[in-house]
Design a protein around this motif. Structure first.
Motif, PDB file in Angstrom:
ATOM      1  N   ILE A 160       0.839  -1.205   0.000  1.00 16.09           N
ATOM      2  CA  ILE A 160       0.000   0.000   0.000  1.00 16.09           C
ATOM      3  C   ILE A 160       0.867   1.246   0.000  1.00 16.09           C
ATOM      4  O   ILE A 160       0.649   2.185  -0.785  1.00 16.09           O
ATOM      5  CB  ILE A 160      -0.930   0.001   1.228  1.00 16.09           C
ATOM      6  N   LEU A 161       1.857   1.261   0.871  1.00 16.72           N
ATOM      7  CA  LEU A 161       2.720   2.442   0.972  1.00 16.72           C
ATOM      8  C   LEU A 161       3.595   2.603  -0.264  1.00 16.72           C
ATOM      9  O   LEU A 161       3.936   3.729  -0.636  1.00 16.72           O
ATOM     10  CB  LEU A 161       3.564   2.367   2.239  1.00 16.72           C
ATOM     11  N   ASP A 162       3.954   1.491  -0.921  1.00 21.87           N
ATOM     12  CA  ASP A 162       4.664   1.602  -2.197  1.00 21.87           C
ATOM     13  C   ASP A 162       3.799   2.321  -3.232  1.00 21.87           C
ATOM     14  O   ASP A 162       4.270   3.216  -3.941  1.00 21.87           O
ATOM     15  CB  ASP A 162       5.017   0.216  -2.727  1.00 21.87           C
ATOM     16  N   CYS A 163       2.543   1.911  -3.339  1.00 23.00           N
ATOM     17  CA  CYS A 163       1.655   2.526  -4.334  1.00 23.00           C
ATOM     18  C   CYS A 163       1.331   3.971  -3.965  1.00 23.00           C
ATOM     19  O   CYS A 163       1.238   4.840  -4.852  1.00 23.00           O
ATOM     20  CB  CYS A 163       0.385   1.695  -4.475  1.00 23.00           C
ATOM     21  N   PRO A 276      -8.133  -2.545   8.547  1.00 23.17           N
ATOM     22  CA  PRO A 276      -8.370  -2.000   7.208  1.00 23.17           C
ATOM     23  C   PRO A 276      -7.159  -2.092   6.286  1.00 23.17           C
ATOM     24  O   PRO A 276      -7.305  -1.917   5.075  1.00 23.17           O
ATOM     25  CB  PRO A 276      -8.764  -0.540   7.479  1.00 23.17           C
ATOM     26  N   TYR A 277      -5.963  -2.376   6.828  1.00 17.33           N
ATOM     27  CA  TYR A 277      -4.825  -2.622   5.945  1.00 17.33           C
ATOM     28  C   TYR A 277      -4.908  -3.999   5.283  1.00 17.33           C
ATOM     29  O   TYR A 277      -4.203  -4.257   4.312  1.00 17.33           O
ATOM     30  CB  TYR A 277      -3.510  -2.473   6.704  1.00 17.33           C
ATOM     31  N   LEU A 278      -5.770  -4.880   5.786  1.00 18.30           N
ATOM     32  CA  LEU A 278      -6.100  -6.126   5.087  1.00 18.30           C
ATOM     33  C   LEU A 278      -7.412  -6.002   4.333  1.00 18.30           C
ATOM     34  O   LEU A 278      -7.576  -6.573   3.255  1.00 18.30           O
ATOM     35  CB  LEU A 278      -6.218  -7.292   6.074  1.00 18.30           C
ATOM     36  N   MET A 283     -12.696   0.536   6.534  1.00 14.35           N
ATOM     37  CA  MET A 283     -11.973   1.716   7.019  1.00 14.35           C
ATOM     38  C   MET A 283     -12.801   2.619   7.932  1.00 14.35           C
ATOM     39  O   MET A 283     -12.259   3.423   8.669  1.00 14.35           O
ATOM     40  CB  MET A 283     -11.432   2.529   5.840  1.00 14.35           C
ATOM     41  N   GLY A 284     -14.115   2.555   7.866  1.00 13.47           N
ATOM     42  CA  GLY A 284     -14.948   3.355   8.755  1.00 13.47           C
ATOM     43  C   GLY A 284     -15.417   4.643   8.120  1.00 13.47           C
ATOM     44  O   GLY A 284     -14.845   5.162   7.156  1.00 13.47           O
TER      45      GLY A 284
END
Length: 349
Positions: A160-163, A276-278, A283-284
């Motif tokens: 996620i952080l790469d993208c 939410p990282y999975l 995420m709410g």
């Protein structure tokens, strides 16, 4: 509470009554492809999906270049840019490769940051060069094709952080270099790439940076935990793909569950806590109110169809859904239609 009929009644400005064709009838070629894929994945020739077997699986699933692929690549200018990930928000990865695909012609353009699919563990940006070149030419946009790190070598939220870092790099440096209008950038992801696209939207909401993109396109996204939580006896199971048994019925016992678990640091805890990282769809409301606008797409017989419908329903509730489309008669194994993507890009980007 989510109701499927609400999403099927969604009035699309682009696609009109096309979803009225959802009558439970397969396209014959799509049905044959689905049966062949699921039969192969259930056969003895297909390795058990474990971390130890990932290198073998990657070798077996590497695409072969066809003459049409080579022609598409020859007609498109492709350059490779190495982004400093630490500078743009991926602190444990110094270099992120972005393969930039530019169509012929001149003038200001739109741009798409693309996150490839591959069940979280397979594939690379280079594997998607033919599709990216065709899309760049047919949609007249620059495709920024991100070579993010796969699981299991990198666990969530590494990819996620790469993208996210690649998007920041595109906004800060590559738009100017490749003639892309900075206010006409989108993020597009397919399957596990749809997971990444939705998670990038979530990361932008966390950082209050949704203004960096005009829209996110989540195509057959793997974003929900509904199938973990719904018992097989639930009234929401059966034909609606809600339970874990339904995910397995539509996809086989190989695949989604095993590869998603490879993305986790602590599977049981993260499922219990709805991390939410999975599962970005969890995420709410606070973050959903701040994400960029979305287009969500899925397929009629996709084992992840409910993921898309749940996510689209929540986005619509917060005024963040631009459009929603279910492609009739096909499954997860039928790829995206460039014509549909072109209509979306022309209308919303």
């Amino acid at each position: 509470m989510f109701r499927r009929d609400e999403m099927l009644a969604f009035r699309s400005r682009l696609f009109g009554d096309e979803m009225s064709r959802l009558r439970g009838e397969w396209d014959p070629e799509a049905r044959a492809a689905w049966e062949a894929a699921t039969a192969f994945m259930s056969s003895e020739a297909f390795p058990e999906i474990t971390e130890a077997n990932v290198p073998r699986l990657r070798e077996m699933t590497k695409p072969e270049r066809t003459p049409a692929d080579l022609a598409a690549m020859a007609a498109c200018q492709t350059t490779v840019f190495a982004c400093d990930g630490r500078r743009f928000g991926s602190p444990d990865n110094a270099r992120i490769e972005i393969r930039v695909h530019v169509p012929a012609g001149t003038g200001p353009r739109k741009g798409i940051v693309f996150c490839h699919g591959g069940a979280f563990v397979l594939g690379s940006a280079a594997d998607e060069d033919p599709w990216a070149c065709r899309t760049a030419a047919e949609c007249n946009l620059v495709v920024f094709n991100v070579d993010y790190r796969n699981a299991p070598e990198t666990r969530a939220p590494g990819g996620i952080l790469d993208c996210y870092a690649a998007l920041r790099c595109v906004a800060a440096e590559l738009c100017t270099r490749y003639g892309v209008e900075p206010d006409r950038i989108g993020v597009y992801g397919i399957s596990s790439g749809g997971y990444l696209a939705a998670a990038v939207a979530m990361e932008l909401a966390r950082r209050r940076e949704a203004h960096l993109v005009r829209m996110v396109i989540a195509d057959v996204p793997a974003v929900s935990d509904h199938w973990v939580r719904t018992p097989p006896a639930s009234p929401h199971a059966g034909a609606w793909h809600w339970s874990q048994s339904e995910v397995e019925r539509w996809h086989g016992t190989h695949g989604h569950i095993e590869t998603l678990a490879m993305l986790a640091e602590d599977w049981e805890r993260q499922v219990r806590e709805r991390d939410p990282y999975l599962f970005p769809a969890t995420m709410g409301d606070e973050l959903l109110r701040r994400v960029p606008n979305h287009v969500v797409m899925t397929r009629e017989f996709d084992f992840l169809r409910t993921d898309a419908e749940l996510y689209a329903s929540d986005l619509a509730r917060h005024g963040k859904l631009l459009d929603f489309y279910v492609r009739p008669g096909v499954s997860h194994y039928t790829g995206p239609e460039t014509g549909v993507l072109r209509r979306i890009v022309d209308a919303y980007l």
